[in-house]
Design an enzyme around this catalytic site. Structure first.
Site, mmCIF file in Angstrom:
data_model
loop_
_atom_site.group_PDB
_atom_site.id
_atom_site.type_symbol
_atom_site.label_atom_id
_atom_site.label_comp_id
_atom_site.label_asym_id
_atom_site.label_seq_id
_atom_site.Cartn_x
_atom_site.Cartn_y
_atom_site.Cartn_z
ATOM 1 N N GLU A 2 0.802 -1.218 0.000
ATOM 2 C CA GLU A 2 0.000 0.000 0.000
ATOM 3 C C GLU A 2 0.836 1.271 0.000
ATOM 4 O OE1 GLU A 2 -3.486 2.020 2.780
ATOM 5 O OE2 GLU A 2 -2.960 -0.080 3.069
ATOM 6 N N SER A 3 2.067 1.186 0.412
ATOM 7 C CA SER A 3 2.946 2.355 0.420
ATOM 8 C C SER A 3 3.445 2.715 -0.970
ATOM 9 C CB SER A 3 4.137 2.110 1.351
ATOM 10 O OG SER A 3 4.790 0.894 1.029
#
Length: 256
Positions: A54-55
């Site tokens: 998700e980063s």
């Protein structure tokens, strides 16, 4: 030699979940058990698997397991690091993720997830971390796998206390057409629940050795259908456990 006698719940779930990724190309992995499963799959059944976080890290090859999605170890050796608009707008919404791998506190028969609150929204008994990007993962991944640490009527519920991540059935009822099939696999300490996609509830398709269908039914908060060809899951092999313990998570970041 690696012993299989003292296999923990986390090891069992990670190994069984990793096998479900055989033949998959891209996985959007949540932190925790999904990370363990994806990392083990990359070493075993899915050597070409590209793990996305998700980063914005794509094609991650971390030197050790990340403790958060923003852990710097994710960046070293990664194929790419994307901005949030590029990750969610181009990769996820562009339909480039085969499997979203998530966890949750509650799930219902249609694969809707709750990771926000237990109890009433205004005065919950437990306030949870929330979804992060799980709503986007649910809506845009080809399919979603869920790993649940607990299989009991408080986690597998007739009705969610709060719907954090609606599956396609619920989304369609609200006039929204998601890209993916929603939750198709749920891996628990009792077995595996599965469905093909929209319009089909989760049903029991496999159990761990020594677990009966009646046991799983009693631990599920809705009338659970059972596959006619109910399978028995192969226990973790010594080779799988060795890789998980010695190569994936030797520091016991998530194995407990």
């Amino acid at each position: 030699m690696t012993s299989t006698k003292d296999t923990t719940s986390s090891e069992l779930l990670s190994v069984v979940a990793s096998r479900e990724l055989a033949g998959k190309r891209t996985v959007f992995a949540g932190i925790g058990l999904p990370t363990l499963a994806a990392s083990l799959a990359h070493l075993t059944v899915a050597p070409d698997l590209e793990i996305v976080y998700e980063s914005g890290v794509c094609g991650a090859h971390p030197s050790q397991l990340p403790e958060t999605i923003a852990d710097a170890v994710l960046i070293t050796g990664a194929e790419a690091v994307l901005s949030m608009p590029a990750l969610f707008g181009n990769v996820l919404q562009g339909g480039h993720i085969d499997v979203g791998f998530l966890g949750a506190a509650q799930i219902d028969r249609w694969g809707n997830l709750n990771s926000s609150v237990i109890g009433d929204w205004a005065e919950p008994s437990v306030r949870l971390p929330g979804p992060g990007g799980a709503m986007e993962v649910m809506a845009n991944s080809g399919e979603v796998f869920v790993v649940m640490r607990r299989h009991d009527p408080r986690s597998f519920v007739e009705e969610l206390d709060f719907c954090t991540s609606p599956g396609p059935d619920r989304a369609l009822a609200d006039g929204i057409r998601p890209l993916g099939a929603g939750v198709t696999r749920v891996i628990t300490e009792l077995g595996i629940l599965a469905r093909q996609g929209v319009g089909e509830p989760l049903r029991l398709v496999a159990v761990h050795p020594g677990v009966t269908a009646d046991h799983v039914r009693s631990a599920t908060g809705w009338p659970l259908d059972v596959a006619a060809d109910l399978a028995t899951i192969e226990p973790p092999a010594a080779a799988e456990l060795r890789r998980l313990r010695e190569e994936v998570d030797p520091g016991r970041v998530y194995l407990r």
